[in-house]
Design an enzyme around this catalytic site. Sequence first.
Site: not given
Length: 501
Positions: A116, A200, A235, A292
């Site tokens: 990431k 973040e 999530h 994907r």
Amino acid sequence: MFKRVLIANRGEIAVRVAATLQQMGITAIAVNSDPDRGALHVTSADEAYPLEGSAAAETYLRIDKLIDIARKNKVDAIHPGYGFLSENGKFAAACENAGITFIGPKAEVIRRMGNKVEAKQVVQQVGVPIVPGWSGGATSTKELAIEAKRIGFPLLIKAAAGGGGKGMRLVTNAAEFTDAVESARREATAAFGSDQVFLEKYIARPRHVEFQIFGDEHGNVVHLFERECSVQRRHQKVVEESPSPALTPELRSKMGDAAVRAAKAVGYSNAGTVEFLLGEDGQFYFLEMNTRLQVEHPVTEMITGLDLVRLQLEIASGGKLTFTQDGLLQTGHAMECRIYAEDTARGFLPSTGTLLAYEAPRGPGIRVDSGFEEGSEVTVHYDPMLAKLIVWDRGRDESIRKMQWALERFVVLGVTTNIGFLRALLANPEFRGGRLHTHFLEEQRIVEDSGDAPPVESLIAAALGIDGAARIGKGKSSLRSADAKDAFSGPWTQADRWRVA
Ligand code: ADP
């Protein structure tokens, strides 16, 4: 075009991929673990080969076994589905080395976007907004603590190699920071073999809006519009839809352009998804890229009329995209609910057992993708998702009404499901108003609508093959009216529809 394609997966996605292969005249080859011997993905394929063992780690995650089966059986290409090895650069490379086409992007692209931190750096260079924070070189906990003070709290610690919310920690003040970094690192090391983390800023009440993208091997990239996936539990997405109630045509075009730029920056080919957070102020930020096919891809298929698996196969065999961005239309409204074998009243505990009855709803604009049928076993070994229920209609209100109609007619016996929970969710006024964000489920405290629970007397009667289950149910004054109504108007009246395995 390929002649023989192996599907390195199981469950509904393996069934769905096999359908497209067969429609294209390609031999669909399944693999199966021991508990999956008689599973639907095996019986619906043209050929199937065993991966001895039960756990995912000794079966669907074994690169060596899969390549060996593919080689022995003259397979030209492998479709990885989602989950398992679908985002594993080593698997894609092993296929390439064995002279077998991996249906997806190049191994190097999977690897780059799988980190990431690297992904954020790449997309930022082409002007795609990222969540403010720290994704630079500093990795010592001390250095991170200095960055954390600069960013301010609340903030999120994330694992660079992360997925599925693992290695993620919300930190609300400086005093908690060091412990949170250490625990995120431990979790990330155990799950991904890397302790690299980044920071973040925590965006308050964001939406999760993602764009489906497609690239070919000739440099063309388009987006196939968005999917709103804000309704999440831990999530994990629960309901997905397109169009997003939050996007204006201008914002859609801005976000779509950013998604295409991100894909072009890495020379992306095949299907991919660019995930964004959308703030309440209309600002959007790149979150990550999934290299994907997604679970929720049918939503995109419904609003574009395209078969994404067919596109994947055409592109992997060297074909060009046959349309441009301007040639694509987002028509009507599609919505998907994930049907899980879980007990929503008991902390969403997975529920296992044999499906004594399984009857999916049918009707115009209704699609059910499932790897289960009556008699199937829901085991502890794999994901408890039973099916995806997808509907399409002219607009969002009609889609919601159709989804409710379909949920009321989805019959599953033998395991506990989240169908009642989904019905309550769809009835929620905030959901109906499209006022969604990623904390929606916790905030709204949705409680199961038990209207779909059949009267137990009817079930017993059905199991015993007694004619007229409803008659037995009728005599019981203890039934709540919702139960009684369902018992006499739904499939419960037809005892002969059930076979007990
Ligand atoms: P993973 O790959 O582990 O699933 P993601 O980065 O895709 O992690 O994030 C998963 C979810 O976590 C998002 O859909 C969103 O709900 C929440 N999330 C992630 N980053 C932020 C952020 N910076 N602020 C607020 N919520 C976030």
